[in-house]
Design an enzyme around this catalytic site. Sequence first.
Site, PDB file in Angstrom:
ATOM      1  N   ASP A  85       0.881  -1.159   0.000  1.00 29.46           N
ATOM      2  CA  ASP A  85       0.000   0.000   0.000  1.00 29.46           C
ATOM      3  C   ASP A  85       0.918   1.207   0.000  1.00 29.46           C
ATOM      4  O   ASP A  85       1.651   1.434   0.982  1.00 29.46           O
ATOM      5  CB  ASP A  85      -0.900  -0.010   1.243  1.00 29.46           C
ATOM      6  CG  ASP A  85      -1.852   1.173   1.276  1.00 29.46           C
ATOM      7  OD1 ASP A  85      -1.537   2.232   0.681  1.00 29.46           O
ATOM      8  OD2 ASP A  85      -2.908   1.053   1.907  1.00 29.46           O
ATOM      9  N   ASN A 101       2.598   3.238 -10.449  1.00 30.08           N
ATOM     10  CA  ASN A 101       1.352   3.176 -11.227  1.00 30.08           C
ATOM     11  C   ASN A 101       0.098   3.426 -10.381  1.00 30.08           C
ATOM     12  O   ASN A 101      -0.895   3.946 -10.882  1.00 30.08           O
ATOM     13  CB  ASN A 101       1.270   1.784 -11.880  1.00 30.08           C
ATOM     14  CG  ASN A 101      -0.109   1.467 -12.399  1.00 30.08           C
ATOM     15  OD1 ASN A 101      -0.504   1.917 -13.466  1.00 30.08           O
ATOM     16  ND2 ASN A 101      -0.865   0.683 -11.627  1.00 30.08           N
ATOM     17  N   TYR A 127      -7.737  14.789  -8.933  1.00 34.43           N
ATOM     18  CA  TYR A 127      -6.934  13.932  -9.814  1.00 34.43           C
ATOM     19  C   TYR A 127      -5.987  14.776 -10.665  1.00 34.43           C
ATOM     20  O   TYR A 127      -4.784  14.499 -10.747  1.00 34.43           O
ATOM     21  CB  TYR A 127      -7.875  13.121 -10.695  1.00 34.43           C
ATOM     22  CG  TYR A 127      -7.190  12.118 -11.592  1.00 34.43           C
ATOM     23  CD1 TYR A 127      -6.794  10.878 -11.101  1.00 34.43           C
ATOM     24  CD2 TYR A 127      -6.963  12.397 -12.943  1.00 34.43           C
ATOM     25  CE1 TYR A 127      -6.174   9.950 -11.931  1.00 34.43           C
ATOM     26  CE2 TYR A 127      -6.346  11.480 -13.772  1.00 34.43           C
ATOM     27  CZ  TYR A 127      -5.954  10.253 -13.266  1.00 34.43           C
ATOM     28  OH  TYR A 127      -5.341   9.337 -14.091  1.00 34.43           O
ATOM     29  N   LYS A 139      -1.861  14.798 -10.549  1.00 32.93           N
ATOM     30  CA  LYS A 139      -1.002  14.394 -11.664  1.00 32.93           C
ATOM     31  C   LYS A 139      -0.075  15.542 -12.089  1.00 32.93           C
ATOM     32  O   LYS A 139       1.062  15.300 -12.519  1.00 32.93           O
ATOM     33  CB  LYS A 139      -1.846  13.907 -12.838  1.00 32.93           C
ATOM     34  CG  LYS A 139      -2.612  12.606 -12.548  1.00 32.93           C
ATOM     35  CD  LYS A 139      -1.703  11.434 -12.200  1.00 32.93           C
ATOM     36  CE  LYS A 139      -2.469  10.109 -12.164  1.00 32.93           C
ATOM     37  NZ  LYS A 139      -1.617   8.954 -11.820  1.00 32.93           N
TER      38      LYS A 139
END
Length: 235
Positions: free
Chosen positions: A63, A90, A159, A163
Amino acid sequence: MNTTAPVALVTGGNRGIGHETARQLAGLGHTVLLSARRPEDAERAVAGMAPAVPGTLVPCRLDVTDADNVRALARRVEGEFGRLDVLVNNAAINYDTARRAVSVDLGEVRHTLETNLFGAWQTTQAFLPLLRRSPHPRVVNVSSESGSLESMSGGTPAYGISKAALNALTRKLADELRAEGILVNAVCPGWIATDMGGPGGDPVDQGAAGVVWAATLPDSGPTGGFFRKGEPLPW
Ligand code: NAP
């Protein structure tokens, strides 16, 4: 086990692009540490693909938000392999298309950054001593064009910002590690039909191919770049 094969760690390897990246790297003969939050998910993923690939797949629990777990896995990899050649960051969560920056709960944003930014960051820090022992170390941060400032619009705030921050981290790490020959790149897999991407995207093998490209770059390859399908993307 082939002890000369490159050793790769893929986070979030139990499904989606991470799963296919692990399969493709094992197909190239890598020894792949296929990690998942739940050990049974890693075991199941390895059991499903191991007979069909020439490389070795090793299931492990990881994790990326759990610092103790990250350090424990680094110790295990040091003991079993003595080095790491490829790190694929990833794992990610929360493609929050229904949210807006003007109103999103910042607790949700922080939670997203814990996985998508800090997870990748602390995993990279923990494995850096082992990457430094590799003759051809590679780090791939699986990012998204959602994090590109040049094309950034409203919506998908947690999100997209996670990123963008991961892209910035890619540049920082690449520059700091350039002299040591550690190539660090961000890769957008494209719109891919996974649980996160939903139906309609490209098949998962196409998304993983761009990740594998960055994971297997020659020593003369780029570092500090942002790519999709091996082609540069605007930051
Ligand atoms: P996915 O199908 O939702 O899979 C996400 C993976 O990340 C799962 O294995 C999940 O594990 C794992 N994960 C989440 N939190 C984790 C944690 N704290 N520690 C370890 N693993 C964790 O997503 P995907 O579409 O394959 O996406 C993979 C990467 O590609 C992500 O970085 C994503 O942002 C990026 N990307 C995807 C697309 C697309 O269209 N699909 C487009 C651009 C970028 P569990 O099974 O335990 O939840």
